[in-house]
Scaffold this motif. Structure first.
Motif, PDB file in Angstrom:
ATOM      1  N   GLU A   1      36.104  53.980  41.746  1.00  0.00           N
ATOM      2  CA  GLU A   1      35.377  52.715  41.889  1.00  0.00           C
ATOM      3  C   GLU A   1      35.654  51.782  40.713  1.00  0.00           C
ATOM      4  OE1 GLU A   1      31.457  54.302  44.366  1.00  0.00           O
ATOM      5  OE2 GLU A   1      31.538  54.502  42.189  1.00  0.00           O
ATOM      6  N   GLN A   2      35.723  52.337  39.517  1.00  0.00           N
ATOM      7  CA  GLN A   2      36.019  51.506  38.348  1.00  0.00           C
ATOM      8  C   GLN A   2      37.403  50.876  38.458  1.00  0.00           C
ATOM      9  OE1 GLN A   2      35.094  53.036  34.417  1.00  0.00           O
ATOM     10  NE2 GLN A   2      33.534  54.422  35.230  1.00  0.00           N
ATOM     11  N   ALA A   3      38.390  51.684  38.805  1.00  0.00           N
ATOM     12  CA  ALA A   3      39.750  51.161  38.917  1.00  0.00           C
ATOM     13  C   ALA A   3      39.845  50.124  40.035  1.00  0.00           C
ATOM     14  CB  ALA A   3      40.730  52.308  39.165  1.00  0.00           C
ATOM     15  N   ASP A   4      39.183  50.398  41.159  1.00  0.00           N
ATOM     16  CA  ASP A   4      39.196  49.441  42.280  1.00  0.00           C
ATOM     17  C   ASP A   4      38.552  48.120  41.872  1.00  0.00           C
ATOM     18  OD1 ASP A   4      40.430  51.293  43.900  1.00  0.00           O
ATOM     19  OD2 ASP A   4      38.621  51.809  45.041  1.00  0.00           O
TER      20      ASP A   4
ATOM     21  N   VAL B   1      38.199  46.854  38.792  1.00  0.00           N
ATOM     22  CA  VAL B   1      39.040  46.124  37.836  1.00  0.00           C
ATOM     23  C   VAL B   1      40.157  45.402  38.582  1.00  0.00           C
ATOM     24  CG1 VAL B   1      40.644  46.353  35.896  1.00  0.00           C
ATOM     25  CG2 VAL B   1      38.477  47.613  35.880  1.00  0.00           C
ATOM     26  N   ARG B   2      40.781  46.053  39.555  1.00  0.00           N
ATOM     27  CA  ARG B   2      41.839  45.386  40.331  1.00  0.00           C
ATOM     28  C   ARG B   2      41.289  44.166  41.051  1.00  0.00           C
ATOM     29  NH1 ARG B   2      43.611  50.773  41.304  1.00  0.00           N
ATOM     30  NH2 ARG B   2      42.380  50.887  43.226  1.00  0.00           N
ATOM     31  N   ARG B   3      40.082  44.290  41.621  1.00  0.00           N
ATOM     32  CA  ARG B   3      39.505  43.154  42.329  1.00  0.00           C
ATOM     33  C   ARG B   3      39.192  42.014  41.357  1.00  0.00           C
ATOM     34  NH1 ARG B   3      33.654  42.047  44.648  1.00  0.00           N
ATOM     35  NH2 ARG B   3      34.153  40.252  45.947  1.00  0.00           N
ATOM     36  N   LEU B   4      38.665  42.342  40.195  1.00  0.00           N
ATOM     37  CA  LEU B   4      38.334  41.306  39.223  1.00  0.00           C
ATOM     38  C   LEU B   4      39.576  40.599  38.714  1.00  0.00           C
ATOM     39  CD1 LEU B   4      35.494  43.138  37.269  1.00  0.00           C
ATOM     40  CD2 LEU B   4      35.249  41.333  38.994  1.00  0.00           C
ATOM     41  N   VAL B   5      40.679  41.304  38.613  1.00  0.00           N
ATOM     42  CA  VAL B   5      41.923  40.663  38.220  1.00  0.00           C
ATOM     43  C   VAL B   5      42.346  39.647  39.278  1.00  0.00           C
ATOM     44  CG1 VAL B   5      44.383  41.046  37.783  1.00  0.00           C
ATOM     45  CG2 VAL B   5      42.690  42.575  36.768  1.00  0.00           C
ATOM     46  N   ARG B   6      42.134  39.976  40.539  1.00  0.00           N
ATOM     47  CA  ARG B   6      42.513  39.049  41.611  1.00  0.00           C
ATOM     48  C   ARG B   6      41.681  37.763  41.574  1.00  0.00           C
ATOM     49  NH1 ARG B   6      42.577  43.797  44.780  1.00  0.00           N
ATOM     50  NH2 ARG B   6      40.656  43.150  45.846  1.00  0.00           N
TER      51      ARG B   6
ATOM     52  N   THR C   1      43.243  51.765  29.151  1.00  0.00           N
ATOM     53  CA  THR C   1      44.335  50.805  28.964  1.00  0.00           C
ATOM     54  C   THR C   1      45.303  50.875  30.141  1.00  0.00           C
ATOM     55  OG1 THR C   1      44.152  50.952  26.557  1.00  0.00           O
ATOM     56  CG2 THR C   1      46.232  50.126  27.446  1.00  0.00           C
ATOM     57  N   THR C   2      45.592  52.073  30.601  1.00  0.00           N
ATOM     58  CA  THR C   2      46.469  52.244  31.762  1.00  0.00           C
ATOM     59  C   THR C   2      45.858  51.623  33.009  1.00  0.00           C
ATOM     60  OG1 THR C   2      47.417  54.275  30.840  1.00  0.00           O
ATOM     61  CG2 THR C   2      47.643  53.941  33.221  1.00  0.00           C
ATOM     62  N   VAL C   3      44.555  51.824  33.213  1.00  0.00           N
ATOM     63  CA  VAL C   3      43.866  51.213  34.354  1.00  0.00           C
ATOM     64  C   VAL C   3      44.017  49.697  34.306  1.00  0.00           C
ATOM     65  CG1 VAL C   3      41.578  50.741  35.340  1.00  0.00           C
ATOM     66  CG2 VAL C   3      42.208  53.076  34.727  1.00  0.00           C
ATOM     67  N   ALA C   4      43.813  49.117  33.129  1.00  0.00           N
ATOM     68  CA  ALA C   4      43.920  47.661  32.974  1.00  0.00           C
ATOM     69  C   ALA C   4      45.334  47.179  33.271  1.00  0.00           C
ATOM     70  CB  ALA C   4      43.501  47.255  31.564  1.00  0.00           C
ATOM     71  N   GLU C   5      46.323  47.861  32.729  1.00  0.00           N
ATOM     72  CA  GLU C   5      47.709  47.439  32.908  1.00  0.00           C
ATOM     73  C   GLU C   5      48.146  47.586  34.362  1.00  0.00           C
ATOM     74  OE1 GLU C   5      49.332  48.388  28.384  1.00  0.00           O
ATOM     75  OE2 GLU C   5      49.613  49.879  29.989  1.00  0.00           O
ATOM     76  N   GLU C   6      47.734  48.671  34.997  1.00  0.00           N
ATOM     77  CA  GLU C   6      48.118  48.878  36.396  1.00  0.00           C
ATOM     78  C   GLU C   6      47.420  47.895  37.325  1.00  0.00           C
ATOM     79  OE1 GLU C   6      47.398  52.997  37.236  1.00  0.00           O
ATOM     80  OE2 GLU C   6      49.297  53.647  36.297  1.00  0.00           O
ATOM     81  N   ALA C   7      46.316  47.313  36.886  1.00  0.00           N
ATOM     82  CA  ALA C   7      45.603  46.319  37.683  1.00  0.00           C
ATOM     83  C   ALA C   7      46.228  44.936  37.578  1.00  0.00           C
ATOM     84  CB  ALA C   7      44.140  46.258  37.255  1.00  0.00           C
TER      85      ALA C   7
END
Length: 218
Positions: free
Chosen positions: A123-126, A128-133, A173-179
């Motif tokens: 859920e956290q990774a998902d 972060v990806r949505r917030l980047v969008r 950091t990896t989660v952020a970069e992959e997002a």
């Protein structure tokens, strides 16, 4: 634990803490420095999303006071009521951020200060990806957490029962970069909230910028 069970638990914990949370974390100098970092990069009148906005202080208050258009979202009705009264220059909504419709590329910056810890890792990774969008290209995202390699751990936070999941600093950091984020700066510190039931806890602040292009499927 289901989403419906987790949401009331998270809301109940922060409903109970209320203004005590603000008092406990008011002395966080890294948080203030993080806001200064963001303020130094925002154009006048920027639109900013504050995820897990709490009492509105210091994040929404600082940003709105600098003339930015701030939307705060928090799952705790008590926190949202406090924030609405304390920071009338910002707008606040009581909701789970995952349920709030947000248009792509609609914010200049997003703040996520310690508001992911009640979600599981997927859920956290998902999120972060949505917030980047929802960030405009090259918009900024500030992400702060307690960088521990723990998943689904029952704990007591300032006297309240919580279930905590987090990532190590490298994994976050990896989660952020992959997002789709570029990590521009980071600060790690040890902070003890000003509360009799609080213990020293590591804090990590990641200061990021959305890459111009995001890979398909991110």
């Amino acid at each position: 634990m289901t989403d419906e069970q987790r949401r009331p638990q998270a809301a109940a914990a922060f409903d109970a803490l209320g203004a005590e949370y603000e008092k406990a974390f008011a002395g966080s100098h890294p948080h203030r420095r993080s806001l200064e970092w963001l303020l130094g990069r925002l154009a006048p009148g920027s639109r900013v999303l504050d995820v897990g906005s709490g009492t509105g202080r210091p994040t929404a208050e600082t940003l709105a006071g600098a003339g930015h258009d701030v939307l705060g979202v928090d799952i705790s009705p008590v926190m949202v009521d406090l924030a609405t009264r304390q920071v009338p220059a910002a707008t606040f909504r009581c909701a789970d951020i995952r349920d709030v419709p947000l248009a792509d590329a609609s914010f200049d910056a997003v703040c996520v200060y310690f508001s992911l810890l009640q979600l599981d890792r997927r859920e956290q990774a998902d999120l972060v990806r949505r917030l980047v969008r929802v960030l405009k290209p090259e918009g900024y995202l500030v992400l702060a957490t307690v960088p521990l390699d723990v998943e689904g751990v029952d704990a007591t936070f300032m006297g309240q029962p919580v279930r905590v999941t987090s990532f190590s600093a490298q994994d976050l950091t990896t989660v952020a970069e992959e997002a789709g984020l570029e990590v521009l700066a980071q600060e790690a510190s040890l902070f003890t909230p000003a509360h009799p039931d609080a213990r020293p806890e590591p804090h990590l602040f990641l200061h990021c910028r959305r890459r111009t292009a995001i890979a398909p499927g991110v």
